[in-house]
Design an enzyme around this catalytic site. Structure first.
Site, PDB file in Angstrom:
ATOM      1  N   ASN A  84       0.698  -1.136   0.077  1.00 26.25           N
ATOM      2  CA  ASN A  84       0.048   0.065   0.030  1.00 26.25           C
ATOM      3  C   ASN A  84       0.888   1.242  -0.058  1.00 26.25           C
ATOM      4  O   ASN A  84       0.269   2.343  -0.188  1.00 26.25           O
ATOM      5  CB  ASN A  84      -0.874  -0.062   1.206  1.00 26.25           C
ATOM      6  CG  ASN A  84      -1.764  -1.088   1.050  1.00 26.25           C
ATOM      7  OD1 ASN A  84      -2.420  -1.238   0.153  1.00 26.25           O
ATOM      8  ND2 ASN A  84      -2.225  -2.078   2.008  1.00 26.25           N
ATOM      9  N   ARG A 101      -3.607   7.930  -0.028  1.00 19.09           N
ATOM     10  CA  ARG A 101      -3.987   7.003   1.078  1.00 19.09           C
ATOM     11  C   ARG A 101      -3.872   7.651   2.572  1.00 19.09           C
ATOM     12  O   ARG A 101      -2.845   7.794   3.110  1.00 19.09           O
ATOM     13  CB  ARG A 101      -3.195   5.721   0.998  1.00 19.09           C
ATOM     14  CG  ARG A 101      -3.524   4.784   2.252  1.00 19.09           C
ATOM     15  CD  ARG A 101      -2.700   3.491   2.176  1.00 19.09           C
ATOM     16  NE  ARG A 101      -2.976   2.789   3.489  1.00 19.09           N
ATOM     17  CZ  ARG A 101      -2.197   2.067   4.126  1.00 19.09           C
ATOM     18  NH1 ARG A 101      -0.791   2.180   3.918  1.00 19.09           N
ATOM     19  NH2 ARG A 101      -2.351   1.373   5.249  1.00 19.09           N
ATOM     20  N   ASN A 126      10.515  -0.467   5.158  1.00 17.43           N
ATOM     21  CA  ASN A 126       8.980  -0.033   5.641  1.00 17.43           C
ATOM     22  C   ASN A 126       8.033  -1.352   5.073  1.00 17.43           C
ATOM     23  O   ASN A 126       7.781  -1.227   4.032  1.00 17.43           O
ATOM     24  CB  ASN A 126       8.433   1.206   5.048  1.00 17.43           C
ATOM     25  CG  ASN A 126       7.224   1.780   5.457  1.00 17.43           C
ATOM     26  OD1 ASN A 126       6.457   0.871   6.130  1.00 17.43           O
ATOM     27  ND2 ASN A 126       6.966   2.956   5.512  1.00 17.43           N
ATOM     28  N   HIS A 170       3.352  -6.579  11.431  1.00 18.45           N
ATOM     29  CA  HIS A 170       2.840  -7.002  12.271  1.00 18.45           C
ATOM     30  C   HIS A 170       2.600  -8.372  11.917  1.00 18.45           C
ATOM     31  O   HIS A 170       1.818  -9.248  12.866  1.00 18.45           O
ATOM     32  CB  HIS A 170       1.492  -6.367  12.606  1.00 18.45           C
ATOM     33  CG  HIS A 170       1.878  -4.850  12.245  1.00 18.45           C
ATOM     34  ND1 HIS A 170       2.857  -4.073  13.276  1.00 18.45           N
ATOM     35  CD2 HIS A 170       1.348  -3.860  11.533  1.00 18.45           C
ATOM     36  CE1 HIS A 170       2.846  -2.873  13.017  1.00 18.45           C
ATOM     37  NE2 HIS A 170       2.119  -2.607  11.873  1.00 18.45           N
ATOM     38  N   ASP A 225      12.503 -13.604   9.313  1.00 15.13           N
ATOM     39  CA  ASP A 225      13.466 -14.762   8.781  1.00 15.13           C
ATOM     40  C   ASP A 225      14.479 -14.396   7.588  1.00 15.13           C
ATOM     41  O   ASP A 225      15.399 -14.614   7.627  1.00 15.13           O
ATOM     42  CB  ASP A 225      12.867 -16.068   8.486  1.00 15.13           C
ATOM     43  CG  ASP A 225      12.216 -16.674   9.693  1.00 15.13           C
ATOM     44  OD1 ASP A 225      12.355 -16.165  10.685  1.00 15.13           O
ATOM     45  OD2 ASP A 225      11.495 -17.846   9.628  1.00 15.13           O
ATOM     46  N   SER A 231       3.856   6.514  10.373  1.00 16.98           N
ATOM     47  CA  SER A 231       2.947   6.789  11.471  1.00 16.98           C
ATOM     48  C   SER A 231       3.650   6.353  12.806  1.00 16.98           C
ATOM     49  O   SER A 231       4.594   5.323  12.576  1.00 16.98           O
ATOM     50  CB  SER A 231       1.807   6.347  11.275  1.00 16.98           C
ATOM     51  OG  SER A 231       1.577   4.772  11.342  1.00 16.98           O
ATOM     52  N   ARG A 262      -1.079  -2.798  15.789  1.00 18.79           N
ATOM     53  CA  ARG A 262       0.184  -2.616  15.038  1.00 18.79           C
ATOM     54  C   ARG A 262       1.095  -2.330  16.323  1.00 18.79           C
ATOM     55  O   ARG A 262       2.244  -1.802  15.699  1.00 18.79           O
ATOM     56  CB  ARG A 262      -0.390  -1.134  14.724  1.00 18.79           C
ATOM     57  CG  ARG A 262      -1.318  -1.134  13.246  1.00 18.79           C
ATOM     58  CD  ARG A 262      -1.160   0.090  12.861  1.00 18.79           C
ATOM     59  NE  ARG A 262      -2.529   0.321  11.856  1.00 18.79           N
ATOM     60  CZ  ARG A 262      -2.433  -0.135  10.660  1.00 18.79           C
ATOM     61  NH1 ARG A 262      -1.651  -0.838  10.283  1.00 18.79           N
ATOM     62  NH2 ARG A 262      -3.807   0.148   9.923  1.00 18.79           N
TER      63      ARG A 262
END
Length: 148
Positions: free
Chosen positions: A12, A19, A75, A81, A88, A103, A112
């Site tokens: 995303n 967004r 990122n 999460h 791994d 954020s 989160r």
């Protein structure tokens, strides 16, 4: 010798700018890449960018980074999460990775708050919006300099 960094963005993040701008800001991924490219040029650092909405593609990018890059800024978005596979892959490559979030994940929904990435990252930067990327670049370059 110049360092090489991979900035890897997950699901995303291709929608940045449109967004939920109240959460993620108005900078697009292209804006962030341009800022980082300018900073890398000023620092004499080679920089590559990748983004995918697919977990396996991100795992492959981490694998491919070994031997090509000195470190990764990741990122992982929501995969932070949920993805043991990304955790791994970071462990397997043994590359220094900085976990990055636009954020403040600790001030958001409870789900989160847990990161599968944090335990295998050298550090985490969150809550500073697009400015987090150049901050992560500074932190990673400093870490790489201390490693030598």
């Amino acid at each position: 010798m110049s360092h090489s960094i991979l900035i890897l963005n997950g699901p995303n993040l291709n929608l940045l700018g449109t967004r939920q701008p109240e959460v993620y800001g108005t900078a697009t991924l292209k804006d962030i890449e341009a800022t980082c490219a300018d900073k890398a040029a000023a620092m004499g650092v080679a920089l590559s960018f990748a983004q995918s909405n697919h977990e396996g593609v991100l795992v492959d990018a981490l694998h491919d980074a070994k031997g090509k890059h000195n470190g990764v800024i990741l990122n992982a978005g929501a995969y932070t999460h949920t993805s043991i596979a990304l955790r791994d892959a970071i462990s397997a490559t043994e590359l220094p990775v900085i976990e990055l979030h636009l954020s403040n994940i600790h001030a958001r929904e409870e789900f989160r708050h847990h990161s599968h990435i944090a335990a295998v990252a050298i550090g985490q930067i969150c809550g500073f919006g697009a400015q987090g990327y150049p901050l992560a670049m500074d932190a990673l370059i400093t870490h790489l300099g201390e490693d030598k």
